[in-house]
Motif scaffolding. Structure first.
Motif, short mmCIF file in Angstrom:
data_model
loop_
_atom_site.label_atom_id
_atom_site.label_comp_id
_atom_site.label_asym_id
_atom_site.label_seq_id
_atom_site.Cartn_x
_atom_site.Cartn_y
_atom_site.Cartn_z
N UNK A 1 -16.97 23.08 -44.16
CA UNK A 1 -17.95 22.63 -42.98
C UNK A 1 -19.41 23.45 -43.40
N UNK A 2 -19.70 24.20 -42.49
CA UNK A 2 -21.24 24.91 -42.80
C UNK A 2 -20.69 26.48 -43.16
N UNK A 3 -19.50 26.67 -43.28
CA UNK A 3 -19.27 27.95 -43.67
C UNK A 3 -19.23 28.34 -45.16
N UNK A 4 -19.72 29.12 -45.75
CA UNK A 4 -19.72 29.49 -47.16
C UNK A 4 -18.27 30.36 -47.34
N UNK A 5 -17.36 29.76 -48.12
CA UNK A 5 -16.16 30.56 -48.29
C UNK A 5 -15.93 31.32 -49.61
N UNK A 6 -16.62 30.57 -50.26
CA UNK A 6 -16.51 31.22 -51.86
C UNK A 6 -17.69 31.01 -52.94
N UNK A 7 -17.61 31.76 -53.93
CA UNK A 7 -18.65 31.28 -54.94
C UNK A 7 -18.16 31.70 -56.13
N UNK A 8 -18.76 31.13 -57.34
CA UNK A 8 -18.56 31.57 -58.76
C UNK A 8 -19.97 31.92 -59.25
N UNK A 9 -20.14 33.05 -59.65
CA UNK A 9 -21.35 33.46 -60.54
C UNK A 9 -21.21 33.30 -61.97
N UNK A 10 -21.89 32.78 -62.68
CA UNK A 10 -21.82 32.72 -64.44
C UNK A 10 -22.90 32.45 -64.80
N UNK A 11 -22.99 32.69 -66.37
CA UNK A 11 -23.91 32.72 -67.15
C UNK A 11 -23.48 32.02 -68.51
N UNK A 12 -24.56 31.13 -69.20
CA UNK A 12 -24.17 30.74 -70.66
C UNK A 12 -24.24 31.91 -71.51
N UNK A 13 -23.46 31.89 -72.51
CA UNK A 13 -23.36 33.03 -73.53
C UNK A 13 -23.52 32.03 -74.88
N UNK A 14 -23.76 32.91 -75.85
CA UNK A 14 -23.74 32.26 -77.14
C UNK A 14 -23.87 33.45 -78.07
N UNK A 15 -23.29 33.47 -79.28
CA UNK A 15 -22.43 32.58 -79.63
C UNK A 15 -20.96 32.52 -79.49
N UNK A 16 -20.25 31.51 -79.96
CA UNK A 16 -18.74 31.66 -79.60
C UNK A 16 -18.01 31.12 -80.89
N UNK A 17 -16.82 30.95 -80.99
CA UNK A 17 -15.99 30.26 -82.07
C UNK A 17 -16.84 28.93 -82.34
N UNK A 18 -17.22 28.82 -83.62
CA UNK A 18 -17.88 27.65 -84.36
C UNK A 18 -19.29 27.63 -83.79
N UNK A 19 -19.62 28.76 -83.51
CA UNK A 19 -21.40 29.01 -83.21
C UNK A 19 -21.62 27.95 -81.79
N UNK A 20 -20.58 27.79 -81.05
CA UNK A 20 -20.63 26.94 -79.68
C UNK A 20 -21.06 27.86 -78.49
N UNK A 21 -21.87 27.51 -77.69
CA UNK A 21 -22.11 28.15 -76.33
C UNK A 21 -20.84 28.07 -75.46
N UNK A 22 -20.65 29.00 -74.52
CA UNK A 22 -19.82 28.91 -73.36
C UNK A 22 -20.27 29.61 -72.14
N UNK A 23 -19.38 29.74 -71.03
CA UNK A 23 -19.70 30.34 -69.85
C UNK A 23 -19.10 31.85 -69.65
#
Length: 134
Positions: free
Chosen positions: A34-56
């Motif tokens: 409804x109008x209530x906040x019940x959760x969240x995910x906080x994240x950011x992009x990171x680089x590099x990863x395997x194969x020089x691919x980005x990830x979160x």
């Protein structure tokens, strides 16, 4: 979330200022009932990863106690996975408390696997200042 971690909760004004001034690249997904906040995910992009691919890197996944087990956490993680694929990212990484069996089971139910070869480090407080001044 602050109560969950047993730390004082900032004022509403401080929370809003922190959100408005969050670092570039820091993103949030929210889960609402409804109008209530019940959760969240906080994240950011990171680089590099395997194969020089980005990830979160998922910094925080939080669902209010009353909403746990109702699917909000799974929906947040599914949206994060979809967002990763849309952006061409190859993975999502995060840390978890070793002693929170319910949380570990939740992450494994998503198809995630622990990475035993990794160790989580933190540099803060006096050690952070000392290194910065060296």
């Amino acid at each position: 979330m602050q109560a969950h971690y047993r730390v004082p909760c900032p004022s509403d004004a401080e929370i809003r200022a922190g959100l408005a001034g969050r670092p570039a690249g820091a993103e949030l997904l929210v889960a609402e009932d409804g109008e209530a906040l019940v959760g969240f995910a906080a994240f950011a992009a990171i680089y590099p990863g395997p194969g020089l691919r980005a990830g979160f890197f998922l910094k925080e996944l939080y669902v209010a106690q009353a909403a746990r087990g109702l699917g909000a956490g799974r929906r947040l993680m599914a949206e994060l996975a979809r967002l990763a694929l849309v952006r061409g990212f190859g993975r999502v990484d995060w840390t978890a408390a070793r002693d929170d069996v319910r949380l570990l089971h939740f992450y494994e139910s998503l198809g995630a696997s622990p990475q035993p070869e990794k160790v989580f480090f933190r540099l803060s407080g006096e050690e952070l200042r000392r290194l910065a001044e060296s």
